[in-house]
Design a protein around this motif. Structure first.
Motif, mmCIF file in Angstrom:
data_model
loop_
_atom_site.group_PDB
_atom_site.id
_atom_site.type_symbol
_atom_site.label_atom_id
_atom_site.label_comp_id
_atom_site.label_asym_id
_atom_site.label_seq_id
_atom_site.Cartn_x
_atom_site.Cartn_y
_atom_site.Cartn_z
ATOM 1 N N ARG A 63 0.898 -0.932 -0.087
ATOM 2 C CA ARG A 63 0.057 0.091 -0.005
ATOM 3 C C ARG A 63 0.926 1.090 -0.047
ATOM 4 O O ARG A 63 1.790 1.549 0.742
ATOM 5 C CB ARG A 63 -0.946 -0.075 1.386
ATOM 6 N N TRP A 64 0.554 2.187 -1.016
ATOM 7 C CA TRP A 64 1.364 3.400 -1.196
ATOM 8 C C TRP A 64 0.476 4.602 -1.186
ATOM 9 O O TRP A 64 -0.382 4.578 -2.090
ATOM 10 C CB TRP A 64 2.335 3.078 -2.202
ATOM 11 N N HIS A 65 0.719 5.592 -0.166
ATOM 12 C CA HIS A 65 -0.318 6.693 -0.422
ATOM 13 C C HIS A 65 -1.834 6.185 -0.446
ATOM 14 O O HIS A 65 -2.690 6.783 -0.917
ATOM 15 C CB HIS A 65 -0.123 7.474 -1.726
ATOM 16 N N GLY A 66 -1.890 5.224 0.112
ATOM 17 C CA GLY A 66 -3.552 4.652 0.351
ATOM 18 C C GLY A 66 -3.811 3.697 -0.524
ATOM 19 O O GLY A 66 -5.055 2.878 -0.530
ATOM 20 N N GLU A 67 -3.150 3.520 -1.649
ATOM 21 C CA GLU A 67 -3.615 2.716 -2.788
ATOM 22 C C GLU A 67 -2.767 1.330 -2.834
ATOM 23 O O GLU A 67 -1.652 1.173 -2.405
ATOM 24 C CB GLU A 67 -3.124 3.563 -4.360
ATOM 25 N N SER A 68 -3.474 0.409 -3.105
ATOM 26 C CA SER A 68 -3.024 -1.074 -2.924
ATOM 27 C C SER A 68 -2.606 -1.719 -4.039
ATOM 28 O O SER A 68 -3.352 -1.428 -5.253
ATOM 29 C CB SER A 68 -4.098 -1.766 -2.255
ATOM 30 N N THR A 69 -1.529 -2.417 -4.011
ATOM 31 C CA THR A 69 -1.149 -3.402 -5.146
ATOM 32 C C THR A 69 -1.080 -4.830 -4.576
ATOM 33 O O THR A 69 -0.780 -5.133 -3.615
ATOM 34 C CB THR A 69 0.062 -2.883 -5.678
#
Length: 597
Positions: A63-69
């Protein structure tokens, strides 16, 4: 002030077991991996990650700046990067240098390297010039991957120190775009004894050394700290603001995430003012720390987000006993998992049973012994070591065996310096941790202090010989002695240097500029004491001990300068300076950043 426990009793253990009850099934799965470690077993970080990606492809991994991969998409990108590296000749045992701040690409490149059986050389982006050149020479990397946000460090690196193949992130992504997403065939064949990481530590003297970590040793963190102590669930997210070249992030945090099949949320750098906001943004339920980070958070003005998060567990080391309860209560952290370890050490202690204000428990063989002032183990008239009674401070040493090997450093001679042979009987061997601890029962310890010349500041080890080399090369300086001194309210020890000059003292600003150019910011001394002479006789080390005790207050008529920061350089000592050092940075508190200003 909270007292440090002096004894661990059966009641403490039973309380801890009671809190573990819901996690006992998962703990049972991980316990054998800590106790029965085999370098021949086909178990590596890459294999663990690939299996999680196969079994749970849609589960969030980064999770990076609230966005998930997801695990699946991350695994596909890891395999693309691995294909690029393999085409450049990277194979088992080769080294890939990685120079990056925290971001998803950084972590995926690490995993790509490990899947090939190669070694991830984790460069410290605070290093500059001859220091980073030295680190590159130790790596002997086949490929260097670097983050454009680390351009200053990269540009300071000599062209001759760079390998043939160099990619910045945009070039790597462009090259990888068309590559195969299939797992490298070699990944499934790798044994746990395969080397995984070179992690830089200043050690006890000189320029940085690269400590070696095999997959087998990383798996001890995975099982012991991650599986038995942290105990993340698949729904958990671990927030990591420490740099990935730091063992707390690379081994402890990543190990805990993979042990639980959980998600890792990365922050580019630690910010005291935004810490809880970023935790909320990333829906984190756990985070990793070092002691200084916790102190910075407590120094922030109270605000609503202090408790508007979902954190249930924090894992790290260096939590000072006197702030433990305050931290737990103010921020509503359900469980603090303190541990003790070192990059080169072959064991770790972890607070499995939740005994507050301790460094925890270790089931592996260790001793706490009498020591000399120079940090070596003290031998008796028969040439053997003597264990100190429980509760007394002594030097921690760990037994070396086939079951618990030492990975050591890239330089075998440096590793040998830390090995104690024929300690209690002929033929045995132990590793010298260089640290003072107290054993307090049931294989628990409390940390006391570091021995030797190296000291810790801002979560980094600082080698005094490296500082002295930089100071001695400044205009007008004829000699120097560096050491660490305590500053009230601070974790670790701040850098101080006693200096002799040929004539006039150097220009304060130019002197500071020189040191900032030669050293990582955290290693630039905060205090400079001008002395008439420095003893260079056989009693030199004793004089160094005296200088450390005198610190910056008991200096007689000697002039003392203090570091105000890059802009102002050094200024004359003033009474409020120690309090200024202890205060957190006004905006962003960077781990390993400038100490003041």
């Amino acid at each position: 002030m909270n007292a440090v426990p002096t004894k661990v009793g059966i009641t403490d253990l039973l309380k801890g077991v009671a809190t573990m009850a819901p996690d006992l099934p998962s703990m049972a799965r991980h316990a054998p991996g800590l106790i029965f470690r085999s370098g021949d077993k086909k178990s590596t970080i890459g294999q663990i990650f690939a299996k999680l990606a196969t079994d749970h492809p849609d589960r969030p991994f980064i999770r990076w700046h609230g966005e998930s991969t997801s695990y699946g998409e991350c695994n596909r990108q890891v395999n693309r990067y691995a294909a690029v590296l393999a085409e450049r000749g990277v194979g088992v045992g080769d080294v890939v240098g990685i120079l990056s701040k925290n971001n998803p690409t950084d972590l995926l490149v690490i995993l790509a390297t490990l899947k090939l059986g190669a070694v991830a050389g984790m460069l410290n982006y605070n290093q500059r010039g001859n220091v980073i050149d030295h680190s590159m020479s130790l790596l002997d990397a086949k490929v260097l991957i670097w983050d454009p946000d680390c351009k200053e460090a990269f540009d300071s690196m000599s062209a001759s120190a760079r390998p043939e193949h160099v990619f910045d992130f945009p070039a790597l992504d462009e090259t990888a775009a068309s590559k195969s997403t299939t797992d490298p065939a070699v990944t499934a064949t790798l044994p746990a004894s395969t080397l995984a990481f070179y992690i830089f530590t200043s050690g006890t003297t000189g320029l940085p050394k690269a400590s070696v970590m095999s997959h087998n040793r990383w798996l001890a963190n995975y099982s012991g700290i991650g599986g038995l102590a942290v105990r993340l669930h698949p729904s958990d997210t671990m927030y990591v603001a420490l740099p990935l070249y730091h063992n707390n992030a690379l081994s402890v945090s990543l190990g805990a995430v993979l042990a639980g099949g959980a998600c890792i949320a990365l922050s580019e750098q630690f910010s005291a003012s935004r810490f809880w906001d970023e935790i909320i943004e990333n829906r984190a339920t756990a985070f990793t720390y070092i002691g200084e980070l916790c102190r910075y958070l407590l120094a922030q003005p109270p605000k609503a987000t202090d408790r508007q998060h979902s954190i249930r567990v924090a894992i790290g080391n260096g939590m000072r006993p006197e702030i433990w309860d305050e931290f737990e209560e103010r921020f509503g952290v359900g469980r603090i998992v303190e541990f003790y370890g070192a990059s080169e050490l072959n064991l770790a202690f972890v607070n499995v049973f939740g005994v507050k204000r301790t460094a925890g428990f270790c089931p592996l063989p260790f001793k706490v012994v009498e020591y000399n002032a120079d940090g070596t183990a003290k031998r008796d008239s028969r040439g053997r070591l003597t264990a100190v009674p429980k509760g007394e401070a002594g030097l921690l040493i760990s037994e070396i065996s086939d079951r618990v090997p030492v990975d050591g450093y890239t330089d075998s001679a440096e590793t040998e310096k830390k090995v104690i042979r024929d300690a209690f009987k002929s033929g045995d061997s132990y590793f010298n941790s260089g640290d003072l601890v107290r054993e307090i029962g049931f294989s628990h310890i409390t940390f006391v202090d570091r021995l030797g010349d190296t000291f810790r500041w801002k979560g980094e080890n600082v080698a005094t010989t490296q500082v002295e080399s930089a100071v001695d090369s400044a205009d007008g300086v004829s000699g120097s002695v560096a050491f660490g001194v305590e500053v009230a309210g601070c974790d670790g020890k701040a850098g101080m240097v006693a200096v002799t000059v040929d004539g006039d003292k150097p220009d304060p600003k130019a002197f500071a500029d020189h040191l900032y150019a030669e050293l990582p910011a955290y290693a630039v001394p905060l205090f400079v004491r001008f002395v008439g002479e420095i003893e260079v006789t056989s009693t030199f080390k004793n004089r160094k001990v005296e200088l450390r005790k005198e610190a910056y207050s008991d200096v007689g008529d000697d002039e003392v300068w203090v570091l105000k920061g890059r802009k102002d350089g050094y200024v004359p000592f003033y009474d409020d300076y120690p309090a200024d050092v202890a205060a957190p940075p006004p905006r962003r508190g960077r781990v390993g950043g400038a100490p003041v200003g």
